[in-house]
Design a protein around this motif. Structure first.
Motif, PDB file in Angstrom:
ATOM      1  N   VAL A   1      53.516  46.704  14.045  1.00  0.00           N
ATOM      2  CA  VAL A   1      52.234  47.087  13.456  1.00  0.00           C
ATOM      3  C   VAL A   1      51.071  46.575  14.303  1.00  0.00           C
ATOM      4  O   VAL A   1      50.168  47.323  14.655  1.00  0.00           O
ATOM      5  N   THR A   2      51.096  45.291  14.651  1.00  0.00           N
ATOM      6  CA  THR A   2      49.963  44.654  15.334  1.00  0.00           C
ATOM      7  C   THR A   2      50.134  44.562  16.846  1.00  0.00           C
ATOM      8  O   THR A   2      49.171  44.301  17.549  1.00  0.00           O
ATOM      9  N   ASN A   3      51.353  44.689  17.316  1.00  0.00           N
ATOM     10  CA  ASN A   3      51.704  44.467  18.718  1.00  0.00           C
ATOM     11  C   ASN A   3      51.458  43.013  19.147  1.00  0.00           C
ATOM     12  O   ASN A   3      51.333  42.709  20.320  1.00  0.00           O
ATOM     13  N   LEU A   4      51.384  42.118  18.186  1.00  0.00           N
ATOM     14  CA  LEU A   4      51.251  40.687  18.461  1.00  0.00           C
ATOM     15  C   LEU A   4      52.645  40.071  18.527  1.00  0.00           C
ATOM     16  O   LEU A   4      53.599  40.623  17.986  1.00  0.00           O
TER      17      LEU A   4
ATOM     18  N   GLU B   1      56.940  42.251  10.427  1.00  0.00           N
ATOM     19  CA  GLU B   1      55.805  43.035   9.956  1.00  0.00           C
ATOM     20  C   GLU B   1      56.325  44.350   9.378  1.00  0.00           C
ATOM     21  O   GLU B   1      57.290  44.922   9.898  1.00  0.00           O
TER      22      GLU B   1
ATOM     23  N   HIS C   1      51.240  46.791   5.775  1.00  0.00           N
ATOM     24  CA  HIS C   1      50.238  45.755   5.518  1.00  0.00           C
ATOM     25  C   HIS C   1      50.867  44.424   5.124  1.00  0.00           C
ATOM     26  O   HIS C   1      50.162  43.509   4.688  1.00  0.00           O
TER      27      HIS C   1
ATOM     28  N   ARG D   1      53.476  40.984   5.823  1.00  0.00           N
ATOM     29  CA  ARG D   1      54.040  40.092   6.834  1.00  0.00           C
ATOM     30  C   ARG D   1      55.081  39.203   6.162  1.00  0.00           C
ATOM     31  O   ARG D   1      54.813  38.616   5.109  1.00  0.00           O
TER      32      ARG D   1
ATOM     33  N   PHE E   1      48.822  41.044   4.360  1.00  0.00           N
ATOM     34  CA  PHE E   1      48.142  40.524   5.549  1.00  0.00           C
ATOM     35  C   PHE E   1      46.727  40.021   5.272  1.00  0.00           C
ATOM     36  O   PHE E   1      46.229  39.150   5.980  1.00  0.00           O
TER      37      PHE E   1
END
Length: 164
Positions: free
Chosen positions: A27-30, A71, A74, A76, A90
């Protein structure tokens, strides 16, 4: 199966460790896993990633460090220092980094050295804001006090993590 999954399967099968490879959240690419903190004063911890899933418990401490391990939309999946966790929305989380003291007592030092002058003592379970970290020390701040503590005395930062 994608090429990436095939490579990871081969690495796992051979028992190898990829030194610099880190999974990214879809989702975040983190990076996954990664540390965050509680933005809210209360957060429902659910069995699955939706409002229809049962609430297993409620986190009740703002700024508590948590580790994100997955993830989904929305949501986590997080866990705390005791390994307890579940799915949290999130919006209840913050990217501000904090740590919790795990040692019975730790001295904050003026410099990142064992023989440096102590500026304060922190007790177990104190939550502090995380600053810079070298291989073995992290700079912490709590209630207007700042100093260095051994990385081994806190939870919320990886052993190999360097922060500037």
């Amino acid at each position: 199966m994608s090429l990436r999954k095939t490579i990871w399967a081969l690495v796992a099968m051979l028992g190898l460790q990829a030194a610099h490879a880190q999974e990214r959240g879809p989702v975040t690419n983190l990076p996954i896993p990664r540390f965050v903190s509680m933005k809210a004063t209360e957060a429902n911890v659910r069995r699955g990633p939706s409002l229809t899933h049962r609430i297993d418990w409620v986190y009740k401490h703002r700024d508590m460090p948590l580790e994100i391990t997955a993830e989904f939309g929305h949501w986590r999946r997080v866990h705390d220092r005791d390994g307890a966790g579940g799915w949290v929305h999130f919006t209840l989380l913050s990217g501000v980094r904090t740590v919790v003291v795990t040692a019975k007592e730790v001295e904050l030092k003026i410099l990142p050295q064992p023989d440096a002058k102590a500026v304060a003592k922190l007790e177990q379970d104190v939550i502090a804001r995380l600053g810079a970290c070298d291989r073995t020390w992290c700079k912490l701040s709590v209630d207007g006090l700042r100093g260095w503590a051994p990385k081994s005395a806190v939870w919320g930062v990886r052993d190999d993590e360097i922060r500037k």
